[in-house]
Write a protein that holds these residues in place. Structure first.
Motif, short mmCIF file in Angstrom:
data_model
loop_
_atom_site.label_atom_id
_atom_site.label_comp_id
_atom_site.label_asym_id
_atom_site.label_seq_id
_atom_site.Cartn_x
_atom_site.Cartn_y
_atom_site.Cartn_z
N LEU A 114 -41.35 49.88 -7.07
CA LEU A 114 -41.26 51.08 -6.23
C LEU A 114 -42.77 51.45 -5.50
O LEU A 114 -42.95 51.67 -4.37
N ASP A 115 -43.60 50.82 -6.37
CA ASP A 115 -45.01 50.77 -5.81
C ASP A 115 -45.06 49.97 -4.30
O ASP A 115 -45.78 50.21 -3.29
N TRP A 167 -42.57 60.87 -11.53
CA TRP A 167 -41.93 60.40 -9.98
C TRP A 167 -43.34 60.39 -9.08
O TRP A 167 -43.60 61.70 -8.42
N ARG A 168 -44.03 59.48 -8.76
CA ARG A 168 -45.11 59.30 -7.79
C ARG A 168 -45.00 58.89 -6.31
O ARG A 168 -45.96 58.84 -5.72
N TRP A 169 -43.63 58.44 -6.05
CA TRP A 169 -43.44 57.95 -4.75
C TRP A 169 -43.05 58.84 -3.74
O TRP A 169 -41.87 59.19 -3.65
N GLN A 214 -43.51 51.72 -1.61
CA GLN A 214 -44.17 52.72 -0.86
C GLN A 214 -45.41 52.17 -0.02
O GLN A 214 -45.51 52.77 0.94
#
Length: 231
Positions: free
Chosen positions: A48-49, A23-25, A52
């Protein structure tokens, strides 16, 4: 020339099952993106990219009213499209409470969202990855745009005359009280320290004078601020 491979779209039974290391968001949590009815989550990295990127561009929080919807939950919602993009994990309903809809839509288009649904009565805008289309009645243009989110100019605490005066008065008052305590203690030990006792009275009066000076600074600062409109 190398082509970046698309990241896999993964579905999790519950948002708590999403591994933290994937999970990078940073401005969103799995709970915000998961289905409101079942807790399931379809993790669509491209969507999601872009979400963000939109958050970064606007510099304000995005209040996600609805993101992924499981087919069961989508079918239970009155008015939901049978083939809603929410079931693909590529759609988001974002509240407009803290956004200018015109600015929001422009930024959303710039980061790559293509589908737009307007719901002014419910206070949110639908955005998705496409195809390009729009529906609903657009939000009315606000007569006054949002003011920049900057904190009001205030006198630095370290430079505040009021705090300086209050601090001086407090220190002096505590010091005067301490002198009285010390005087009592020293009076009990008259044998060795008796010569020091007379000087304590003088010190006490000096500290009391300092306290009064500090209070005078506080009163002056308040009157000066009142005259300048700094209430």
């Amino acid at each position: 020339m190398t082509t970046r491979m698309a990241e896999p779209i993964r579905t999790f039974r519950h948002f708590r099952d999403v591994p933290q290391n994937i999970w990078r968001w940073k401005d969103f949590s799995p709970a915000e993106i998961a289905c409101r009815g079942t807790g399931q989550l379809k993790l669509h990295p491209e969507a999601l990219d872009k979400l963000q990127a939109l958050r970064d561009r606007l510099g304000k929080p995005l209040i996600v009213r609805s993101a992924y919807r499981s087919p069961v939950h989508n079918a239970s919602l009155k008015g939901a499209a049978p083939r809603s993009k929410h079931m693909d994990g590529t759609a988001f309903d974002i509240a407009m409470a803290n956004h200018d809809p015109v600015v929001f839509e422009k930024a959303a288009r710039e980061v790559g969202f293509l589908g737009f649904g307007y719901y002014p009565r419910s206070g949110f805008m639908h955005i998705d990855l496409g195809p390009a289309r729009s529906w609903g009645e657009k939000f009315p243009v606000r007569p006054v745009p949002f003011a920049p989110e900057a904190p009001p100019a205030r006198e630095a605490l370290a430079e505040s005359r009021t705090l300086k005066g209050t601090g001086a008065a407090g220190v002096a008052t505590i010091g005067a009280a301490g002198v009285e305590v010390a005087q009592d203690v020293l009076a009990e030990a008259q044998g060795a320290i008796l010569p020091l006792v007379p000087y304590l009275d003088t010190l006490r009066y000096v500290l009391i004078a300092l306290a009064l000076a500090g209070l005078a600074i506080v009163i002056y600062a308040r009157l000066d601020d009142w005259q300048k409109g700094h209430r």
